[in-house]
Each structure stands twice: as C-alpha cells, then as structure tokens.
Design an enzyme around this catalytic site. Structure first.
Site, PDB file in Angstrom:
ATOM      1  N   ASP A 551       0.824  -1.223   0.000  1.00  0.00           N
ATOM      2  CA  ASP A 551       0.000   0.000   0.000  1.00  0.00           C
ATOM      3  C   ASP A 551       0.856   1.270   0.000  1.00  0.00           C
ATOM      4  O   ASP A 551       0.392   2.320  -0.410  1.00  0.00           O
ATOM      5  CB  ASP A 551      -0.910   0.015   1.227  1.00  0.00           C
ATOM      6  N   TYR A 552       2.104   1.179   0.471  1.00  0.00           N
ATOM      7  CA  TYR A 552       2.949   2.377   0.572  1.00  0.00           C
ATOM      8  C   TYR A 552       3.855   2.560  -0.640  1.00  0.00           C
ATOM      9  O   TYR A 552       4.650   3.489  -0.703  1.00  0.00           O
ATOM     10  CB  TYR A 552       3.748   2.342   1.883  1.00  0.00           C
ATOM     11  N   HIS A 593      -3.623  -1.703   4.633  1.00  0.00           N
ATOM     12  CA  HIS A 593      -2.777  -2.871   4.876  1.00  0.00           C
ATOM     13  C   HIS A 593      -3.247  -4.079   4.093  1.00  0.00           C
ATOM     14  O   HIS A 593      -2.799  -5.188   4.349  1.00  0.00           O
ATOM     15  CB  HIS A 593      -2.715  -3.215   6.365  1.00  0.00           C
TER      16      HIS A 593
END
Ligand SMILES: Cc1ncc(C[n+]2csc(CCOP(=O)(O)OP(=O)(O)O)c2C)c(N)n1
Ligand SMILES: [Mg+2]
Length: 804
Positions: A551-552, A593
């Site tokens: 996700d990052y 997440h």
C-alpha cells in the site's frame, strides 16, 4: 584568482588567462546555442525549446570540479556543463532539438527525449557496463521537477558503499576507486518546493554521502515568483537547519552569485573537495541567475516580469559580468572578446546547419527510395495519375517527416488494393522493412535486450531432502542469507529492515552477520529508498530496496514510473538500473494494509518486471533469477504467507523461478481459473469445493504479470476447457481486465470460448476492516464458487441446477 593562489597552483598568469578565455568561449558558445535553439523552434524546425541561458558560469565552475567517475543528476538547464565536460557536442545538442533518432547524432536518447535532457552512455552496444571510471557520467534527465533528486542520493551513496565495503575493492574498478566519486545534483529554485527535494536533502544528511547539490536560482518557476515558492523567498536561509555544526553531522553550505566567475570556481573546488575526501554532502545556493530568453519557447517572460526585473537581468547577465571582470583585471581586451563572440556565432551556426543537414539527409534517402518504387508502380498501375500526384507531393516536401512517408505510402497501397504487380509487391516489402527500422528507432529497449535479460533465465526447481516443513519466512531469510554471502554487491535496505530484519523477519539476524552497510534501516521515505536503489544500481551495485507494505508503494510510484521504469528506454539502452524492489501485500487488514492496486502498478511500471509469487519458495527463486539478470523488477510477497508451512528446499541458492511463465497448479477440463498471489490459495480452495460437486476447474497461477504468460499456457488451457475466469483482489477492471486482454486478444483465446469470459475481483471501494470487512470486500471462496457454478449452470442447466 589572486597572484598568490596562482603561484600556489603553479600556474603562470598567461596560463591562467588561457583557462579563463577558454571558459569564456564555452560560455559564449552555450549562450549562442540557446539563442539559435529558440530561433529554430520559432521558425518551426523544432517543436519545443528549453535552454540553459543565464546559467553558464556556474556550470563551467562545476565542470572544473567534476572528475572521471563522477555523476551528474540534473535538469534541463545544464547544457553548458555538458559542453564543458565534453560529453555533449554542439551538433548533438541541435540533433536532440530536432529529435534525430540516431545514436551517433544524438547519444543521450536517440531522439526519444525532448531537448536538453542529457545522458551519457554507461553501457556498450551489448548492454554491458563500460568503464565508468574512464568517463564523466550523467544520469539520464527526466522532465518532472525534482525527480532527479532521489536517484542523486543513490548515486552519492554508492561511493560510500564502495569506500567502506572491503569486499568491493576488487572486481568493481569500473565503478569506483575507493569511493572517491562525487554525485553532483542540479535543480531549479522553484523545484525545491517539491517534497522529493526535502526528502532527498534529509536522506543525504542522515546518510552523509558525497553529494553536491546546486540550486540554480533565477527567482522564478516559469511565471511564478519566489515569494509563492519558498518560505522567506530564500532556500539557503530555510535550509540552515541542515548545516553541520557542533550538534551533529549535516551539510556544508555555500551561497554564491551566478555571475561571479571567480567566487564560483572557488566554491566548486572547495565543495567537491569536502564531498570527495570526507563524504560530507554539500549544498550550493547559486543566487542572482538570469533567464535571458525566459523559461522556454512556450512563452515570453515579458508577460510576467517587471521592467525593473528585465533590466536587472540584463545588467547582471553572467556573460556580460565575466567580460567586465576580464577587462578590469587585464585578462584580455575588448577586441579579443569580440573575436571570441564572433567565432562563437559562426561555430554554432555551422554546428546547427550540420545537425539539420544530417537529420534531413537521413530521411531523404528513404524518400528517394520511395519515389523510385512509386515511379515503377505508376507505370504498371491503373491509378498512375494519383500516384504521380503523390510523387510530386513528396518531391515538393523539402523537409519531410517519416510520418509523411508512411501516410503517402499507405494511401497509395489503399488505392491499388485490387491490383497485382511486382512493383506493388516491392512497395509493400519496402514498407515492411521501414516499419522494422522505425521499430528499432522508436520502440526498443523497454526491457533489457542483452544476453542477461531475465526472460532468458531457465527454471531450477527446488530439491527436497525429506519432508521437513518450516515457517515460510525461514525460506526467504535463508535465501537472502545466501544471496548476501554470494554477492558482495548486494545490499538490502528499507524501513525496519536492519535491526529487526524486516517486519516479518525475512532478514532476521542478517544485519548482525553482514553489517549495517549491507543490511540497513532507512527513514520512512519510500521515494528516496527507491532513489537510493536507482542511483546505486546505476553504479554497478545490486540494491534490494524494501517497501514495507504494498500500500505504501504509492509514495515511490512516481520515482519508479518516471525514472526507473523509463531509464533503459529513454536512453535507448545507454543506461540501466537493475533494481530489485521487495514488498509484501494483498492480505492483512484494513484500507492501508490489504490493498492490491495491481492495475495501477502494472500500468505505471512498464519497463519493470512485476512478479507475484504465491509462496516464499517461488519468491526466493525470483530473487535468484533477478540477481542473475539485468532488468529492474518488483517482487510482491504474500503478506499472509510468512507463517504458512512450506517444505525447505535443499538447494536454496540455486532455485530459480522463471520470469513470465505461468504454472498449472491444478489440472481440470471444465473451466480455466486464472489467478496469482494471495488469491491463488482461495481459488485453489474454491476449485476443490467445485470438484466435490463435479466441476473440474483448471487453476493457473500467473506468477508474473509483467511479462505475462509468455508460453501461452492460459490460451492452451482454454482450448481444452473453453471457459475462463480471471480472479484477483484488485479493483473491477483492474488487473483482471489486463489479463483478459492479454489472453483473449494477444493470445487469441476468444476463438476457443463457448461462454462469456468473466472476471472476479474485489469491490470498487477500499477493503473494510476486520474479518467480515475483508470477506465482504474481497473475493472469497464462496463467491468464487457461486460465480463459477452460475457460469457452468448457464452452460449446462440440466446437469447443474440453479443455486439460488
Ligand atoms: C512535477 C512537475 N510539475 C510541473 C512541471 C512543469 N514545469 C516545468 S519547469 C517548471 C518550473 C521550474 O522552475 P525552476 O525549478 O525554478 O527551474 P527553472 O526552469 O527556473 O530553471 C514547471 C512548473 C514539471 N515539469 N514537473
Ligand atoms: Mg527558476
């Protein structure tokens, strides 16, 4: 320079004068190239121009401090620097303006990049490294403001690694001599407003690396003044907190005026010495620069600069100021200055004319060939008057583009479509040959074309001694252990990667074993983690950059997309950065997440390989394959897979997962289920439950999204089952749509279908939290079962009655 200093440097005043006049000559030539470049655009010979006028002297000073092995990571204003380090000829500068698609004429990008996007060639024609220590290097520019910053950090960090890792002293002489190389960055004042700038400055301060970053400050970013860009309108003022002092390490700082030749030369010498010897980053704020022609050819600066500002820019023009200084200090006289200026104009005009002539001649041959083919065709064709009219169009067009050649040829082929003749046949053959030549000009090198391309890697299967099962993270950890042991040039870094050995312990104990230099923690700064990797990979290291969760990756996607994924293509094979990005994702809990934005990723990262192993053995095999090859890649491990049991292979460091190859993990004849990553386990369970009631699905794990199913395993399966479903946990129309296009259109599987191809993906919203949130947001065993059952029911309602 003062007499005393001349003595110290063993230079006579005459020698000094010669050096100064040579510098002045480069400055004049560069300026004239800018002026003429703009004219070329305004008279329609080129599409767009952006030039380095007003920034000449600082770049000449920077070039003096720049040595073989050093790297530049800069932006579109740096032509003077490139001329001064002799990595750009004036003719090549103009060839890029015209987009000449030939490497000899335009070695930066072979016409793929717009003007003033510079690059040197790190690779030979076979894609192998040249000796970077025998040349002055420039990373390939990109247009996006501040995008040169993250990679600058990596280019500088490489020196630190080479200096301090004793294992790299032998065998890496092409890249470094004891880490003495400096990475020089350049950026415009307004671009320092970008987050990437501040992130990179902070990272370099923490890492203490030999990076010299210059800010060319002309007080504008296109039309927007400093007061809208920078707090206190002064970037060095606000960066003072980064200065090194008794409280700790930081930057060395210099502020200097862009028209002060002597001060500039002194500052760059000092700056590069500090960076080179002590590995201290340096920041140089070059103030009072001008833009004599405004920002670019897209507009005129009279629209937004006051009369006073325009007058000031004339008074403080750096070339004029250099002239004044030379006269005041008896370095030369007005006559010689005028002569240099006159010669410069001549030189530039000549270089420009040569570049234009070469560019035109390269196409004229093709026009001539076409004309003679058309003359023959006209003799045999019923449409000879139409063909004649096209011939005269070609003859009249003195500056043709290749697209004109294609448009005319295709129109004629259309016209004679019902005819048969040798000359028509010859014309079509010629066109096909041209298509191939143009493919080579415009469409190559998205991926490695060398013998080290990852798609050449053959599979090596795991060998098992017995049936011992372990937590899967042990497999990945032990494989990284062997990688670090076998490849001294590998280093792994990211958030929580060092001390604790990543959040899932896939690197447990490895920092202790291999040291902080090779397995390290970074700050929370995904873009510069990628930048570290890109820069280091461009200098012969093999970085594995960790992004903590999938996700990052969004924070780094711009750097990956604009810089990393396009690097090999935009230099037409001149540079490479075989970075491995390691991340983990798909399934955990909650919006940030458990996302699976694979569609975004595969669309943004053409130029990288995107690999989605279903378990850790497959992942380990991918890392091994990638390290044996030379393309950048992203590997996404399954976040919920580390604690699952897998058998421990006996040949860990040897196993290789092939890239671009799908695997049938369950055979069946009724329908083909195509999936990958974490969803694979769910699909296998659904397939088992379907088998219990007599539906025998074939399950295919794609494993690699870019490249995709190179062996056509999926269409071959559909030949047998005549039905297909694409299943993942991306959004509707995301990667399932991509897979469908690849299979139905590219592999022609639509021929074999006898029911509608379907996709099963997650809901369009972000996944809700908790077990139930996940169940109702993402594909689950029951909805996969139901969807497949419904399809089979529609096909054979007698055998499979309606469920609901
Ligand atoms: C990410 C991004 N945003 C916007 C642009 C459009 N753009 C190109 S140059 C420029 C101004 C840059 O000014 P500065 O950094 O001061 O450099 P200068 O051109 O003045 O030397 C802008 C906004 C871009 N290229 N990239
Ligand atoms: Mg500016």
């Amino acid at each position: 320079m003062k007499q005393k200093e001349l003595k110290e440097n063993n230079i006579s005043f005459n020698q000094f004068k010669k050096i100064v006049l040579d510098d002045f000559k480069i400055a004049c030539q560069s300026r004239d190239a800018s002026l003429l470049g703009r004219r070329e655009v305004l008279t329609g010979k080129a599409k767009f121009g952006i030039f380095g006028d007003g920034k000449e002297l600082a770049q000449i000073a920077m070039a003096k401090a720049f040595k073989n092995g050093d790297f530049r990571s800069g932006y579109y204003r740096d032509q003077t620097f490139m001329f001064a380090i002799k990595q750009l000829k004036i003719e090549q500068f103009f060839s890029q303006l015209y987009a000449h698609p030939d490497l000899t004429a335009e070695p930066s990008s072979a016409g793929r990049q717009m003007t003033s996007h510079f690059a040197t060639r790190s690779l030979d024609e076979n894609g192998e490294w040249k000796n970077l220590m025998e040349m002055k290097n420039s990373a390939a520019d990109v247009s996006c403001t501040a995008a040169q910053m993250p990679r600058l950090v990596g280019l500088a960090q490489a020196s630190k690694i080479y200096r301090n890792n004793s294992l790299l002293k032998k065998g890496f002489e092409k890249f470094s001599l004891d880490g003495n190389e400096v990475a020089f960055g350049t950026i415009g004042n307004a671009s320092t407003s970008e987050g990437l700038f501040f992130e990179s400055i902070n990272a370099a301060g923490v890492l203490q690396i030999p990076m010299v970053i210059s800010i060319w400050d002309d007080e504008y970013g296109i039309s927007v003044e400093s007061k809208y860009q920078t707090t206190k309108q002064d970037i060095s003022e606000i960066l003072k907190g980064f200065q090194r002092d008794e409280k700790g390490d930081g930057f060395e700082m210099f502020v200097v005026k862009g028209w002060d030749y002597v001060a500039l030369c002194e500052v760059y010498q000092k700056a590069s010495d500090i960076a080179r010897k002590k590995h201290i980053p340096v920041f140089i704020h070059v103030k009072e620069m001008t833009q004599p022609q405004g920002h670019s050819t897209s507009g005129s600066h009279e629209r937004y600069k006051s009369k006073e500002r325009l007058q000031w820019e004339q008074n403080f023009d750096c070339i004029k100021k250099m002239e004044d200084w030379m006269l005041e200090n008896n370095i030369t006289n007005a006559e010689i200055i005028q002569k240099i200026k006159d010669n410069s104009k001549k030189t530039i005009l000549e270089a420009k004319s040569n570049a234009w002539r070469n560019f035109q001649n390269s196409k004229k041959d093709e026009v001539q060939q076409l004309i003679s083919l058309l003359i023959s065709l006209a003799k045999e064709s019923e449409h000879s008057s139409f063909i004649q009219s096209q011939i005269s169009k070609l003859e009249k067009n003195l500056e043709p583009f290749r697209k004109d050649i294609f448009t005319i040829t295709k129109k004629i082929i259309r016209e004679v479509r019902n005819e048969k003749s040798n000359s028509k046949h010859a014309l079509i053959n010629w066109l096909n040959k041209q298509k191939n030549t143009n493919k080579n000009r415009y469409n190559t090198h998205l991926y490695s074309q060398s013998s080290n391309s990852p798609i050449n890697i053959s599979e090596v299967l795991p060998i098992y001694n017995g049936t011992q099962e372990v937590d899967a993270r042990i497999i990945i950890r032990d494989n990284f252990d062997l990688i670090l042991k076998n490849y001294s040039e590998v280093l792994i870094f990211g958030e929580d990667t060092g001390k604790i050995g990543d959040v899932n312990q896939g690197l447990e104990g490895l920092q202790k074993k291999y040291g902080e230099l090779r397995v390290s923690d970074t700050g929370i700064r995904e873009a510069t983690i990628l930048g570290q990797a890109i820069g280091m990979a461009m200098r012969g290291l093999r970085p594995i950059a960790e992004i903590q969760y999938l996700d990052y990756l969004l924070y780094a996607i711009q750097t990956m997309s604009d810089d990393l994924a396009s690097l090999h293509y935009r230099t037409k094979g001149g540079q490479k950065a075989p970075v491995i990005v390691r991340t983990r994702g798909h399934r955990l809990e909650g919006i940030w997440h458990s996302g699976s934005p694979m569609g975004m990723i595969i669309n943004a990262l053409r130029g990288m390989h995107v690999l989605v192993p279903r378990n850790m053995t497959k992942a380990a095999g991918f890392y091994n394959s990638l390290l044996a090859s030379d393309d950048p890649a992203l590997v996404i491990e399954c976040l919920n897979g580390y604690r699952l049991k897998e058998k421990l292979p006996a040949n860990l460091s040897k196993i290789r997962t092939p890239i671009g190859i799908s695997e049938i993990t369950k055979e069946g004849k009724d329908i083909t289920l195509v999936t990958y990553g974490s969803t694979w386990r769910i699909v296998m369970e659904a397939a088992k439950q379907l088998a219990d009631i007599g539906i025998n699905a074939e399950v295919i794990d794609v494993q690699s999204l870019l490249p995709f199913d190179l062996n056509n395993t999926i269409s071959n399966s559909i030949k047998k089952t005549n039905k297909v479903a694409f299943i993942d946990e991306d959004l509707p129309g995301g990667t399932t749509a991509y897979m469908m296009q690849q299979v139905l259109e590219k592999q022609n599987a639509y021929n074999f279908l006898d029911s509608k191809p379907i996709s099963i993906s997650s809901k369009a919203h972000r996944p809700a939290y908790g077990d139930d949130g996940d169940y109702f947001s993402k594909p689950n065993v029951e909805n996969i079962f139901d969807t497949i059952y419904t399809l089979i029911h529609e096909y054979n309602p007698k055998k499979f009655s309606k469920l609901y």
